[in-house]
Design a protein around this motif. Structure first.
Motif, mmCIF file in Angstrom:
data_model
loop_
_atom_site.group_PDB
_atom_site.id
_atom_site.type_symbol
_atom_site.label_atom_id
_atom_site.label_comp_id
_atom_site.label_asym_id
_atom_site.label_seq_id
_atom_site.Cartn_x
_atom_site.Cartn_y
_atom_site.Cartn_z
ATOM 1 N N VAL A 1 -16.685 -16.047 -1.824
ATOM 2 C CA VAL A 1 -17.426 -15.807 -3.206
ATOM 3 C C VAL A 1 -19.075 -15.974 -3.489
ATOM 4 N N HIS A 2 -19.590 -16.361 -2.331
ATOM 5 C CA HIS A 2 -20.750 -16.474 -2.346
ATOM 6 C C HIS A 2 -21.893 -15.488 -1.567
ATOM 7 N N LYS A 3 -21.202 -15.182 -0.097
ATOM 8 C CA LYS A 3 -21.500 -14.544 0.972
ATOM 9 C C LYS A 3 -21.349 -13.323 1.762
ATOM 10 N N TYR A 4 -20.714 -13.334 2.092
ATOM 11 C CA TYR A 4 -19.707 -11.666 2.976
ATOM 12 C C TYR A 4 -18.390 -11.953 2.671
ATOM 13 N N SER A 5 -17.769 -10.949 3.480
ATOM 14 C CA SER A 5 -16.236 -10.380 3.268
ATOM 15 C C SER A 5 -15.667 -11.500 4.135
ATOM 16 N N TYR A 6 -14.584 -11.835 4.289
ATOM 17 C CA TYR A 6 -13.850 -12.310 5.622
ATOM 18 C C TYR A 6 -13.584 -11.765 6.173
ATOM 19 N N LEU A 7 -14.127 -12.620 7.094
ATOM 20 C CA LEU A 7 -13.726 -11.927 8.649
ATOM 21 C C LEU A 7 -13.425 -12.979 9.514
ATOM 22 N N SER A 8 -12.601 -12.078 10.468
ATOM 23 C CA SER A 8 -11.351 -12.796 11.505
ATOM 24 C C SER A 8 -11.502 -11.435 12.064
ATOM 25 N N LYS A 9 -11.284 -12.659 13.634
ATOM 26 C CA LYS A 9 -11.151 -10.976 14.984
ATOM 27 C C LYS A 9 -10.141 -10.642 15.021
ATOM 28 N N GLU A 10 -8.967 -10.990 13.823
ATOM 29 C CA GLU A 10 -7.889 -9.703 14.314
ATOM 30 C C GLU A 10 -7.638 -8.736 13.208
ATOM 31 N N LEU A 11 -8.662 -9.255 11.908
ATOM 32 C CA LEU A 11 -8.843 -8.189 11.142
ATOM 33 C C LEU A 11 -10.205 -6.951 11.580
ATOM 34 N N LYS A 12 -10.656 -7.715 12.121
ATOM 35 C CA LYS A 12 -12.136 -7.505 12.465
ATOM 36 C C LYS A 12 -11.990 -5.641 13.505
ATOM 37 N N ARG A 13 -11.374 -6.568 14.103
ATOM 38 C CA ARG A 13 -10.153 -5.322 14.945
ATOM 39 C C ARG A 13 -9.695 -4.352 14.947
ATOM 40 N N LEU A 14 -8.922 -4.610 13.407
ATOM 41 C CA LEU A 14 -8.134 -3.543 12.506
ATOM 42 C C LEU A 14 -9.022 -2.086 11.710
ATOM 43 N N PHE B 1 0.814 -1.284 -0.318
ATOM 44 C CA PHE B 1 -0.072 -0.106 0.054
ATOM 45 C C PHE B 1 1.104 1.436 0.298
ATOM 46 N N ASN B 2 -0.065 2.222 -0.946
ATOM 47 C CA ASN B 2 1.103 3.455 -0.727
ATOM 48 C C ASN B 2 0.408 4.598 -0.358
ATOM 49 N N TYR B 3 0.360 5.003 0.572
ATOM 50 C CA TYR B 3 -0.401 6.265 1.161
ATOM 51 C C TYR B 3 -0.080 7.337 0.323
ATOM 52 N N ASN B 4 1.011 7.863 -1.050
ATOM 53 C CA ASN B 4 1.155 8.585 -1.054
ATOM 54 C C ASN B 4 0.037 9.201 -2.528
ATOM 55 N N THR B 5 -0.001 7.425 -2.914
ATOM 56 C CA THR B 5 -0.750 7.465 -4.462
ATOM 57 C C THR B 5 -2.182 6.621 -4.628
ATOM 58 N N THR B 6 -2.758 6.132 -3.563
ATOM 59 C CA THR B 6 -3.667 5.654 -3.499
ATOM 60 C C THR B 6 -4.477 6.455 -2.953
ATOM 61 N N LYS B 7 -5.590 7.273 -3.163
ATOM 62 C CA LYS B 7 -6.144 8.408 -2.364
ATOM 63 C C LYS B 7 -7.351 8.240 -2.268
ATOM 64 N N SER B 8 -8.188 6.928 -3.230
ATOM 65 C CA SER B 8 -9.354 6.009 -2.472
ATOM 66 C C SER B 8 -9.570 5.428 -2.012
ATOM 67 N N VAL B 9 -8.747 4.366 -1.784
ATOM 68 C CA VAL B 9 -8.223 2.940 -0.915
ATOM 69 C C VAL B 9 -8.081 3.395 -0.164
ATOM 70 N N SER B 10 -8.494 2.604 1.246
ATOM 71 C CA SER B 10 -8.293 3.090 2.553
ATOM 72 C C SER B 10 -7.017 1.685 2.686
ATOM 73 N N ARG B 11 -6.281 2.200 3.511
ATOM 74 C CA ARG B 11 -4.625 1.239 4.074
ATOM 75 C C ARG B 11 -5.770 -0.387 4.161
ATOM 76 N N ILE B 12 -6.621 -0.196 5.425
ATOM 77 C CA ILE B 12 -7.684 -1.181 5.626
ATOM 78 C C ILE B 12 -8.644 -2.780 4.291
ATOM 79 N N ASP B 13 -8.259 -1.506 3.967
ATOM 80 C CA ASP B 13 -9.700 -1.737 2.640
ATOM 81 C C ASP B 13 -8.688 -2.563 1.308
ATOM 82 N N HIS B 14 -7.481 -2.108 1.194
ATOM 83 C CA HIS B 14 -6.485 -2.341 0.333
ATOM 84 C C HIS B 14 -6.369 -3.285 0.543
#
Length: 242
Positions: free
Chosen positions: A159-172, A72-85
Motif C-alpha cells: 500500500v505504502h511502498k512497493y509491490s509484493y516481493l518474494s524470491k519465488e515470485l521474482k523468479r517467475l 487467467f484466460n490466455y484467450n480473452t486476456t490480451k493486455s495483461v500478462s500471466r505474471i502480471d495477473h
C-alpha cells in the motif's frame, strides 16, 4: 465461512435492518443510504447493518480471491500478462485478508455504539475504550491478529511502498519477461523453456492457494467467538436505546 453466515448476529442484524428499511419504504440494499430521519435507535440498527454487511462481503472476497489467482484466460486476456495477473491477485488477496482487522474494528465501533468517527477508528481508540476493554474482545481480536501478522507487514509495503516481493515470485517474473527466443535458437529449446516455467508457475500457484486457503480457514475459525461477544452487546445496546 458457513459458521459466520449462519451466526445469530448476522441473522438478527439483517432481520432488524430489513424491518427498518420496510418502515422507511426502502429495501434491504438501501442500508447503504444515510437517512437523516433516523432516530438514535434506527441509526444504531442502520449502522450495524452497514458495517456487518461490508464485513461479510470482505470475508467472501478473500475466499474467491484465492480462486482468482489461477483463473487467467490466455484467450480473452490480451493486455495483461500471466505474471502480471498473478502478482495483482496475490497483492489483492493480501490487502483484503489483512483488512479484516480494520473492518472488524468498524463493526465493534458500531456494535458498542462508541460513535467514533470511522476515520479515527483504530486499535488504541477502540480496544482501550472502557466498554470494550471490560470484555474478552481485545484478547480475541489479538488472537486474530496473530493469524494475520504474517502478511500485515507485506500489506503495508504494498500500500505504502512497493509491490509484493518474494524470491519465488521474482523468479517467475524473470522467466516470464522472456519468450525464450532471446536465449535459445531452436524451437525445441524454446519449448522446453516455456514448459519449464509453466511447471514452476503451476507449482507456485498450487502452493500459494494451499497457503491462502489455510489462512482463510484459520482466520474464520477465530471469528465466531468474536461475533458471540458482539451479539451479546448488540442485544444489550439495542434494549438500552430503544
Amino acid at each position: 465461512m458457513h459458521q459466520i453466515e449462519n451466526h445469530d448476529l448476522f441473522k438478527i442484524v439483517v432481520e432488524d435492518t430489513r424491518l427498518l428499511m420496510e418502515k422507511h419504504g426502502g429495501k434491504l440494499s438501501d442500508v447503504f443510504i444515510e437517512n437523516s430521519s433516523f432516530n438514535e435507535f434506527e441509526y444504531y440498527i442502520h449502522n450495524n447493518g452497514f458495517y456487518l454487511i461490508h464485513f461479510m462481503q470482505l470475508c467472501d472476497q478473500i475466499i474467491y480471491g484465492v480462486e482468482l489467482i489461477s483463473n487467467f484466460n490466455y484467450n480473452t486476456t490480451k493486455s495483461v500478462s500471466r505474471i502480471d495477473h498473478l502478482t495483482y491477485n496475490i497483492e489483492n488477496y493480501i490487502i483484503r485478508l489483512t483488512s479484516i482487522h480494520d473492518r472488524l474494528l468498524q463493526l465493534v465501533n458500531a456494535t458498542f455504539h462508541l460513535c467514533i468517527n470511522e476515520s479515527d477508528v483504530n486499535d488504541r481508540v477502540v480496544l482501550n475504550n472502557m466498554k470494550v476493554s471490560r470484555t474478552n474482545l481485545p484478547k480475541k481480536i489479538k488472537e486474530l491478529q496473530k493469524v494475520l501478522q504474517k502478511y500485515t507487514g507485506e500489506r503495508n509495503k504494498i500500500v505504502h511502498k512497493y509491490s509484493y516481493l518474494s524470491k519465488e515470485l521474482k523468479r517467475l517474473q524473470i522467466f516470464y519477461h522472456f519468450t525464450g527466443e532471446e536465449i535459445y535458437n531452436t524451437p525445441e529449446k524454446i519449448d522446453n523453456f516455456k514448459n519449464l516455467r509453466k511447471e514452476i508457475l503451476k507449482e507456485y500457484i498450487s502452493e500459494k492457494k494451499e497457503e491462502f486457503n489455510s489462512l482463510n480457514k484459520e482466520c474464520f475459525s477465530k471469528l465466531p467467538e468474536i461475533l458471540d461477544i458482539l451479539l451479546i452487546h448488540y442485544k444489550i445496546t439495542k434494549k438500552l436505546i430503544e
